[in-house]
Design an enzyme around this catalytic site. Structure first.
Site, short mmCIF file in Angstrom:
data_model
loop_
_atom_site.label_atom_id
_atom_site.label_comp_id
_atom_site.label_asym_id
_atom_site.label_seq_id
_atom_site.Cartn_x
_atom_site.Cartn_y
_atom_site.Cartn_z
N GLY A 35 0.84 -1.19 0.00
CA GLY A 35 0.00 0.00 0.00
C GLY A 35 0.88 1.24 0.00
O GLY A 35 1.62 1.48 0.95
N MET A 36 0.81 2.01 -1.07
CA MET A 36 1.63 3.23 -1.22
C MET A 36 0.76 4.44 -0.92
O MET A 36 -0.18 4.74 -1.65
CB MET A 36 2.20 3.32 -2.63
CG MET A 36 3.14 2.18 -2.98
SD MET A 36 4.71 2.28 -2.10
CE MET A 36 5.50 3.65 -2.94
N VAL A 40 6.71 8.69 3.35
CA VAL A 40 8.07 8.15 3.38
C VAL A 40 8.10 6.70 3.88
O VAL A 40 8.93 5.90 3.43
CB VAL A 40 9.00 9.06 4.21
CG1 VAL A 40 8.65 9.01 5.70
CG2 VAL A 40 10.46 8.68 4.00
N CYS A 126 -10.54 2.10 9.85
CA CYS A 126 -10.00 2.13 8.49
C CYS A 126 -9.05 0.96 8.26
O CYS A 126 -9.09 0.30 7.22
CB CYS A 126 -9.28 3.45 8.24
SG CYS A 126 -8.52 3.57 6.61
N CYS A 223 -7.66 10.43 8.70
CA CYS A 223 -7.32 10.26 7.28
C CYS A 223 -8.22 11.07 6.35
O CYS A 223 -7.75 11.72 5.44
CB CYS A 223 -7.32 8.79 6.91
SG CYS A 223 -8.58 7.79 7.72
#
Length: 389
Positions: A35-36, A40, A126, A223
């Site tokens: 998951g990107m 960083v 989430c 988020c």
């Protein structure tokens, strides 16, 4: 076939053991979808997985549909950063929209909890509903993944079939509190590449590689709210009901804009000035009286009205998925980054426990999660239903 990058990092070489040819060959058979997020931690996690020989592909999840608040919504910028990192690492980046699942399974619950006067933690939900359910299922079923990976600061032990969830090595960044709903099966299907190192090392690896995210600040806030003002955001979805602020003794000392804007233990933002006949000690929220729409406050951070001897928790999730049937000594956190509290769990039934603290605690907040540990191992947790006086 792996997509091991030609990039190198002396910092990585210093902190990670070199794998044998056999280990690299074994890992090369495994496909990992990471998951990107455009941050960083996930960027460096992708590099670490490549160095360990895995077949690595990225997935960018869009979980929230933007509105007119372009100043706040960072999804487009995050996607651009994730793509830049994927390009640098020579890695494919998939994109998926989970906004409908997020609205149905996370956001509506979040609003309902606030309506009920509780203070929910949407990041935990989430992780439960999106990152380790919708994402995990999509990665396995549609992309053929053997594992998913994330940039969370947690570790795992044991084999894939009997994995335990452990705290991250960096105590200041440990995120096991947010992942307590995972089962040992989900933990076994997941890799956490930065869980064994500290945050400054992650940043240094990113700088060594010249990644676009190397100096990007950590995201804060919920988020889907991002950096915008929480009060303004909530007001768009829930009508506020202003009311009185009273002391425990019933004296009116101010007005509140809505109970949902306040949480137990809160000191700042109450707008209470000097009150005739009372000391100058600061006021703290000790109760939200939903029936009368009154915010109840008390003075002094060590006021007995702030203290709880324990809590009742429900909606239990144990990592090994075995309910607790006997009293258990362990430690608990009732909020993120809290120092562990020594306690005893007393089971009431399979989905309800009583927790008794060794020492009274302040600001135990219904709607938040109580997460339990034995040493480095995260046992699981539940949602705080009520505090015990």
């Amino acid at each position: 076939m792996t997509n091991q990058t030609q990039l190198s990092s002396k910092t990585y070489d210093t902190h990670f053991a070199k794998l044998t040819a056999e280990q690299l060959a074994e890992n090369a058979k495994k496909k990992v979808i990471i998951g990107m997020s455009g941050g960083v931690d996930s960027s460096v996690s992708a590099f670490i997985l490549q160095q360990q020989g895995y077949q690595v592909e990225g997935l960018f999840m869009k979980n929230w549909e933007e509105d007119d608040d372009t100043d706040y919504c960072t999804a487009a910028a995050d996607l651009a950063d994730a793509q830049a990192v994927a390009d640098k690492l020579g890695m494919k980046l998939h994109k998926i929209n989970f906004a409908a699942e997020y609205w149905d399974n996370v956001f509506e619950h979040f609003l309902n909890e606030y309506k009920a006067g509780r203070t929910p933690n949407p990041d935990i939900l989430c992780n439960k509903e999106i990152k380790f359910k919708a994402f995990l299922e999509y990665a396995a079923e549609d992309l053929g993944a053997d594992y998913i990976a994330t940039g969370h600061y947690v570790r795992r032990s044991g084999d894939d079939n009997n994995a335990q969830l452990l705290r991250g090595l960096d105590a200041n960044k440990d995120q096991s509190y947010f992942l307590y709903t995972l089962s040992h099966k989900q933990v076994g299907q997941s890799l956490f590449p930065v869980g064994d190192i500290e945050k400054p090392i992650v940043r240094q690896i990113a700088e060594d590689l010249g990644l676009a995210t190397a100096k990007k600040k950590d995201s804060t806030g919920i988020c889907f709210i991002g950096e915008r003002k929480f009060k303004d955001f909530l007001a768009r979805y829930l009508p506020a009901q202003p009311g009185e602020i009273r002391t425990v003794g019933g004296k009116v000392v101010g007005r509140h804009d809505g109970l949902m804007y306040h949480t137990l233990g809160q000191r700042k933002g109450l707008g209470i000035g000097g009150v005739k006949g009372l000391s100058e000690d600061p006021f703290y929220v000790v109760e939200k009286d939903l029936i009368n729409n009154v915010l109840v406050v008390a003075q002094g951070h060590d006021n007995s009205a702030l203290l709880s001897s324990g809590l009742i928790a429900t909606q239990l999730h144990w990592v090994d998925r075995q309910p607790i049937r006997e009293n258990l000594r362990c430690t608990v956190k009732t909020r993120y980054r809290q120092t562990d509290i020594a306690c005893e769990i007393q089971p009431i039934d399979d989905d309800t426990i009583r927790v008794i603290f060794d020492d009274p605690q302040i600001a135990v907040t219904p709607g938040q999660s109580a997460v339990f540990y034995q040493g480095e191992v995260c046992l699981g947790g539940g949602v705080i239903e009520e505090q015990l006086k």
